[in-house]
Design a protein around this motif. Structure first.
Motif, mmCIF file in Angstrom:
data_model
loop_
_atom_site.group_PDB
_atom_site.id
_atom_site.type_symbol
_atom_site.label_atom_id
_atom_site.label_comp_id
_atom_site.label_asym_id
_atom_site.label_seq_id
_atom_site.Cartn_x
_atom_site.Cartn_y
_atom_site.Cartn_z
ATOM 1 N N THR A 170 9.772 -7.965 -12.763
ATOM 2 C CA THR A 170 10.643 -8.819 -11.966
ATOM 3 C C THR A 170 10.303 -10.272 -12.256
ATOM 4 N N PRO A 171 11.319 -11.141 -12.352
ATOM 5 C CA PRO A 171 11.055 -12.561 -12.553
ATOM 6 C C PRO A 171 10.731 -13.291 -11.250
ATOM 7 N N LEU A 172 10.832 -12.596 -10.124
ATOM 8 C CA LEU A 172 10.593 -13.223 -8.822
ATOM 9 C C LEU A 172 9.101 -13.434 -8.591
ATOM 10 N N SER A 173 8.747 -14.553 -7.989
ATOM 11 C CA SER A 173 7.334 -14.849 -7.739
ATOM 12 C C SER A 173 6.802 -13.991 -6.597
ATOM 13 N N LEU A 174 5.526 -13.711 -6.667
ATOM 14 C CA LEU A 174 4.887 -12.931 -5.606
ATOM 15 C C LEU A 174 4.952 -13.692 -4.284
ATOM 16 N N GLY A 175 4.853 -15.016 -4.323
ATOM 17 C CA GLY A 175 4.968 -15.830 -3.111
ATOM 18 C C GLY A 175 6.317 -15.651 -2.437
ATOM 19 N N ALA A 197 -2.677 -6.944 -6.584
ATOM 20 C CA ALA A 197 -1.259 -6.581 -6.498
ATOM 21 C C ALA A 197 -0.924 -6.432 -5.014
ATOM 22 N N VAL A 198 0.358 -6.499 -4.707
ATOM 23 C CA VAL A 198 0.812 -6.364 -3.317
ATOM 24 C C VAL A 198 1.854 -5.253 -3.261
ATOM 25 N N ALA A 199 1.740 -4.378 -2.255
ATOM 26 C CA ALA A 199 2.712 -3.295 -2.079
ATOM 27 C C ALA A 199 3.743 -3.695 -1.033
ATOM 28 N N PHE A 200 4.990 -3.331 -1.309
ATOM 29 C CA PHE A 200 6.110 -3.615 -0.411
ATOM 30 C C PHE A 200 6.824 -2.314 -0.069
ATOM 31 N N LEU A 201 7.414 -2.280 1.118
ATOM 32 C CA LEU A 201 8.280 -1.172 1.488
ATOM 33 C C LEU A 201 9.611 -1.370 0.783
ATOM 34 N N SER A 202 9.981 -0.414 -0.034
ATOM 35 C CA SER A 202 11.310 -0.438 -0.627
ATOM 36 C C SER A 202 12.285 0.135 0.402
ATOM 37 N N ALA A 203 12.045 1.379 0.791
ATOM 38 C CA ALA A 203 12.899 2.019 1.797
ATOM 39 C C ALA A 203 12.122 3.126 2.491
ATOM 40 N N ARG A 204 12.287 3.214 3.783
ATOM 41 C CA ARG A 204 11.662 4.256 4.569
ATOM 42 C C ARG A 204 12.580 5.479 4.592
ATOM 43 N N ASP A 205 11.996 6.656 4.524
ATOM 44 C CA ASP A 205 12.726 7.923 4.619
ATOM 45 C C ASP A 205 13.867 8.047 3.605
ATOM 46 N N ILE A 206 13.563 7.817 2.326
ATOM 47 C CA ILE A 206 14.575 8.005 1.287
ATOM 48 C C ILE A 206 14.919 9.489 1.154
ATOM 49 N N VAL A 265 3.747 -5.020 -6.749
ATOM 50 C CA VAL A 265 4.089 -6.117 -7.650
ATOM 51 C C VAL A 265 2.834 -6.934 -7.942
ATOM 52 N N TYR A 266 2.697 -7.336 -9.202
ATOM 53 C CA TYR A 266 1.602 -8.196 -9.661
ATOM 54 C C TYR A 266 2.106 -9.623 -9.816
ATOM 55 N N PRO A 267 1.214 -10.604 -9.767
ATOM 56 C CA PRO A 267 1.634 -12.005 -9.920
ATOM 57 C C PRO A 267 2.368 -12.298 -11.235
ATOM 58 N N ASP A 268 2.103 -11.535 -12.286
ATOM 59 C CA ASP A 268 2.760 -11.784 -13.576
ATOM 60 C C ASP A 268 4.115 -11.081 -13.700
ATOM 61 N N ALA A 322 -6.469 0.585 -7.120
ATOM 62 C CA ALA A 322 -7.623 -0.322 -7.108
ATOM 63 C C ALA A 322 -7.168 -1.767 -6.984
ATOM 64 N N ASP A 323 -6.100 -2.138 -7.675
ATOM 65 C CA ASP A 323 -5.591 -3.507 -7.610
ATOM 66 C C ASP A 323 -4.987 -3.824 -6.245
ATOM 67 N N LEU A 324 -4.375 -2.846 -5.615
ATOM 68 C CA LEU A 324 -3.883 -3.062 -4.248
ATOM 69 C C LEU A 324 -5.059 -3.280 -3.296
#
Length: 141
Positions: free
Chosen positions: A60-65, A103-112, A122-125, A96-98
């Motif tokens: 993704t080109p989006l920043s982690l911030g 790296a940071v984990a995000f909820l994509s969708a609950r109960d797919i 997602v990683y900073p790069d 390990a990175d989380l």
């Protein structure tokens, strides 16, 4: 193993086209609903008959911030192992990175699927990984 091509360069093994997300979505902090984010260079693997078998790698080109200010962080992420040969996805490394904050984990969708959440790390790069895990691992059942 049979492969089929999908939009955005997505490659999916098996016959599970219905289970493949066509876009990456993260759950908005404001609306509480999944919203699409920019993604590219998709690779994915999984089986429709087992929702927790889905794994994917993308960029993704989006920043982690921007992502952390806009989308719901998923504190109980537990990356599940991918099948042998799916080299872009390393559950041990992602976990390990989380744990260290690399790296940071995000909820994509609950109960797919009943009792299954989709999670995106997602990683900073811009490297990013998707998996589906039982929601009881997150303490949400």
């Amino acid at each position: 193993m049979r492969h089929a091509a999908f939009p955005l360069g997505l490659v999916f093994a098996g016959a599970a086209a219905a289970a493949v997300p066509q876009t990456v979505e993260l759950t908005s902090l404001i609306t509480g609903r999944p919203e699409p984010i920019l993604s590219e260079n998709w690779q994915a693997v999984g089986e429709q008959s087992a929702p927790i078998d889905f794994r994917a790698c993308f960029r993704t080109p989006l920043s982690l911030g921007l992502l952390t200010e806009t989308f719901t962080i998923y504190d109980a992420a537990h990356p599940l192992s991918a099948p042998p040969g799916f080299a872009c996805y390393d559950a041990g490394r992602i976990g390990a990175d989380l744990a260290t904050g690399a790296a940071v984990a995000f909820l994509s969708a609950r109960d797919i699927a009943p009792g299954v959440d989709r999670v995106v790390a997602v990683y900073p790069d811009g490297r990013a990984y998707v998996w589906q895990q039982p929601s009881d691992l997150a303490g949400t059942q």
